[in-house]
Design a protein around this motif. Structure first.
Motif, PDB file in Angstrom:
ATOM      1  N   ILE A 161      -1.770  -3.341  -5.732  1.00  0.00           N
ATOM      2  CA  ILE A 161      -1.922  -1.986  -5.189  1.00  0.00           C
ATOM      3  C   ILE A 161      -2.315  -2.141  -3.725  1.00  0.00           C
ATOM      4  N   LYS A 162      -1.630  -1.434  -2.846  1.00  0.00           N
ATOM      5  CA  LYS A 162      -1.876  -1.589  -1.410  1.00  0.00           C
ATOM      6  C   LYS A 162      -1.980  -0.220  -0.753  1.00  0.00           C
ATOM      7  N   ALA A 163      -2.982  -0.066   0.103  1.00  0.00           N
ATOM      8  CA  ALA A 163      -3.085   1.157   0.901  1.00  0.00           C
ATOM      9  C   ALA A 163      -1.892   1.233   1.842  1.00  0.00           C
ATOM     10  N   CYS A 188      -9.310   1.092  -4.922  1.00  0.00           N
ATOM     11  CA  CYS A 188      -8.401   0.891  -3.793  1.00  0.00           C
ATOM     12  C   CYS A 188      -8.303   2.153  -2.946  1.00  0.00           C
ATOM     13  N   ARG A 189      -8.151   3.299  -3.595  1.00  0.00           N
ATOM     14  CA  ARG A 189      -8.050   4.569  -2.865  1.00  0.00           C
ATOM     15  C   ARG A 189      -9.340   4.886  -2.104  1.00  0.00           C
ATOM     16  N   GLU A 199      -5.588   7.823   1.576  1.00  0.00           N
ATOM     17  CA  GLU A 199      -5.669   7.108   0.306  1.00  0.00           C
ATOM     18  C   GLU A 199      -4.306   6.892  -0.359  1.00  0.00           C
ATOM     19  N   HIS A 200      -3.228   7.127   0.367  1.00  0.00           N
ATOM     20  CA  HIS A 200      -1.877   6.898  -0.139  1.00  0.00           C
ATOM     21  C   HIS A 200      -1.681   5.402  -0.396  1.00  0.00           C
ATOM     22  N   VAL A 201      -1.116   5.048  -1.578  1.00  0.00           N
ATOM     23  CA  VAL A 201      -0.926   3.644  -1.927  1.00  0.00           C
ATOM     24  C   VAL A 201       0.511   3.393  -2.365  1.00  0.00           C
ATOM     25  N   LEU A 202       0.868   2.130  -2.407  1.00  0.00           N
ATOM     26  CA  LEU A 202       2.128   1.701  -3.007  1.00  0.00           C
ATOM     27  C   LEU A 202       1.805   0.597  -4.006  1.00  0.00           C
TER      28      LEU A 202
END
Length: 666
Positions: A161-163, A188-189, A199-202
């Motif tokens: 999980i990545k910001a 993560c967020r 706080e958008h992640v991929l």
């Protein structure tokens, strides 16, 4: 070129990058302007700059991240351009746009390029169109937690999980099991929102045993783009780089050419101008995938400078002034091998916990092929508000083996006291028989080599106790001489009218007491430690100790600080305290019914309900130096309540919870 591109330049950053830019300004004859927060009023970059202007309180959001204050300082100083360094505002499109609106040159890429690469999701879509290979994953806009969980399940574990707006290892979590995904996503967020206000992640497939290889690119306003070879940045902890080297070990000409071409195409796709870094994940089978592009200069740029002989900051300034790139692709040198080690104020053996305080001693290494980039000197503060980097140690040699030998020597002669440092850990990391020395590299190296890198602690050797004892005796003698240099009663050299002096020094190291017996014999101290005898003599030169042990010359260092002697004898530093049996007896058995803050920080989450808990249960989360740290129960017991609330700023050692261990209740 001897024409300076600007007359006055403002550096909108702090620490070693600010000092680095100031050095280039000085060489080019450019007037440098530093900015500083209240915490940095006496910082090294402030002392080095031609002009220094205050911009607000210590928290970054109220100073270094306040674009209005930065631009106002530039206007007041007459600066024609702003160099943002890395971090803070360096990849902030709004700041770059505000500079342009104010008629000030932003030393960085066009706003459109920053925006295109600022979102990892959008950047990957753009790279897919440009034909740059991508890691399998979900890079879209749907941020529903259940949807992202389902995407992770479909991709297959492990995932990362990545910001989307992240960088520097912040807002990243590896997840190995489906049941761990929800908690990792929340953490993560939260970290992404704190660090990037986004706080958008991929979610991506985590490539097993990957290497992290990045390519330095440069473009000018005339459409010319080049790459300056690659760097291997695989050795990481918490997704933050620890060691970097250039060129990448084992890199074939074919692969270098392919990765360089892909990096240039990535930069071309966004009309890139200035210095940038295209980062790739490289699989063991030779495949490589685009990870992200950092639209700024990188912390590890010195290794590229060392193998090319170029000043990348000067290139940045000249390109920003409209000059063309000075070299074509085929003209860029590749000479020898360079390695960079990041020296941090942190305790590697305690989960890399940051350490803060006054730097009582920082004695950096010297020697052939050694370069030190630092924003801190002896007497400076390591603040809880910013990254805890002390310095970057960079070495260069004609080949990798020579560079490794020079780095080992550099680390062996690096001396830090007053705060914890990772110097000892770095020595183990680049040891002769280490995985790094064998170029057995991947981003999981530190975890994979955990037992070798974090061995059980061992007591100081008898030789080290003897050196500490000699240093203490010399310091005592110097103090007496200074107080009354002419009195025979103040003499501490061991001479006695009848017989010879005998001293016993008790040293406390952790829970162990070491005893040294020192006797004055034939103009030397004969020191007995654990049955080993050393004939010793020596002199002190500041913190340096020039000793002779049984006739052999020894160069070491010893610094008395806050009741302890910090001994540097080639390996990891030893911290020894004079043992006071009375004080130990008075404090024996005392213990608190609380868990304390391991560092200054802010409380961001309370995780457990009062009641029975087991050892290892997460209790709360602290944020310090831009990273999250989880405090866990150290034993089985009862959590009776919290002494802090979410949002509280706490000091190092502050009581956090009321806790009673099970054995205490019995």
């Amino acid at each position: 070129m001897n024409i300076r591109p600007f007359d006055t330049l403002l550096i909108a950053n702090r620490g070693e990058i600010a000092c680095r830019v100031i050095a280039t300004c000085r060489r080019l004859g450019i007037r440098s302007v530093a900015v500083y927060s209240d915490a940095d009023a006496n910082a090294r970059h402030v002392r080095l700059a031609d002009v220094a202007l205050p911009i607000g309180p210590a928290p970054a959001r109220e100073s270094y991240l306040d674009s209005g204050k930065i631009i106002d300082a530039a206007k007041r100083s007459g600066a024609q351009a702003i160099h943002p360094g890395y971090g803070f505002l360096s990849e902030n499109a709004d700041f770059a746009r505000a500079c342009a609106d104010a008629g000030i040159v932003f030393i960085g890429p066009p706003v459109a390029a920053i925006e295109a690469m600022g979102s990892k999701s959008a950047a990957k879509a753009l790279m897919e169109q440009a034909g740059v290979p991508l890691t399998p994953g979900y890079h879209g806009d749907n941020q529903d937690a259940d949807f992202l969980h389902a995407q992770a399940d479909a991709i297959g574990y492990p995932v990362l999980i990545k910001a989307s707006a992240g960088g520097g290892g912040k807002g990243m979590r590896r997840v190995d099991r489906s049941e761990d995904f929800p908690a990792a996503l929340v953490s993560c967020r939260r970290e992404a929102a704190s660090s990037f206000n986004n706080e958008h992640v991929l979610v991506e497939k985590y490539v097993l045993r990957p290497r992290h290889i990045e390519v330095q690119v440069f473009g000018d306003a005339h459409g010319k783009l080049v790459h300056l070879h690659e760097r291997d940045c695989s050795v990481q902890r918490r997704h933050q780089k620890v060691l970097e080297e250039a060129p990448a070990p084992g890199m074939t000409l074919e692969r270098r050419t392919a990765m360089g071409a892909a990096a240039v195409e990535a930069a071309r796709a966004v009309g890139y101008v200035g210095a940038g870094t295209v980062e790739f994940i490289a699989a063991p089978d030779g495949a490589f995938y685009f990870m992200e592009m950092n639209t700024r200069l990188q912390v590890e740029h010195p290794v590229t400078e060392m193998i090319t002989g170029l000043d990348l900051v000067e290139w940045q300034l000249r390109v920003a002034a409209g000059e063309p790139l000075p070299l074509a692709q085929q003209e860029i040198p590749l000479r020898g091998h360079a390695i960079e080690a990041r020296l941090y104020a942190e305790d590697a053996d305690r989960g890399f916990l940051p350490s803060t305080g006054t730097l009582a001693l920082f004695d950096p290494p010297q020697g052939e092929g050694v370069r030190v980039d630092s924003g801190i000197e002896t007497g400076d503060m390591v603040s809880p508000f910013y990254d805890p980097m002390i310095a970057k140690l960079i070495v260069h040699g004609p080949d990798r083996d020579t560079a490794l030998a020079r780095m080992r020597q550099a680390l062996a002669t690096t001396r830090v006291a007053g705060v914890a440092s990772n110097a000892g850990f770095l020595q183990r990391l680049i040891g002769v028989d280490s995985a790094f020395a064998r170029a057995d590299l991947d981003t999981g190296l530190i975890e994979r080599e955990h037992d070798a890198l974090f061995p059980p602690s061992t007591p100081a050797s008898p030789r080290q106790i003897a050196l500490a004892t000699l240093a203490a005796l010399l310091d005592e003698s110097a103090a007496r001489d200074a107080a009354d240099p002419y009195s025979p009663w103040a003499a501490t050299n061991g001479w006695r009218l009848s017989g010879s002096a005998t001293r016993q020094l008790r040293w406390h190291e952790g829970d162990t007491v070491r005893i040294a017996q020192a006797q004055w014999v034939a103009d030397n101290w004969r020191i007995d430690v654990d049955g080993e005898y050393f004939s010793t003599s020596g002199t002190r030169d500041g913190h340096l100790l020039h000793a002779r042990l049984d006739g052999a010359a020894v160069s070491a260092a010893a610094l008395a600080h806050e009741g302890a002697l910090h001994l540097f004898d080639g390996g990891a530093p030893r911290v020894l305290r004079f043992d006071d049996p009375i004080a130990q007896a008075e404090s024996h058995g005392a213990h608190g019914g609380d868990l304390s803050a391991p560092m200054p920080g802010r409380i961001v989450a309370l995780l457990a309900e009062p009641g029975k808990v087991q050892a290892g249960t997460p209790l709360l989360v602290m944020e310090a130096m831009k990273m999250e740290h989880t405090v866990t129960a150290h034993r089985d017991g009862e959590l009776k309540g919290y002494r802090v609330a979410v949002g509280d700023q706490v000091a190092d050692g502050a009581a956090l919870v009321d806790f009673t261990a099970t054995e205490d209740e019995a």
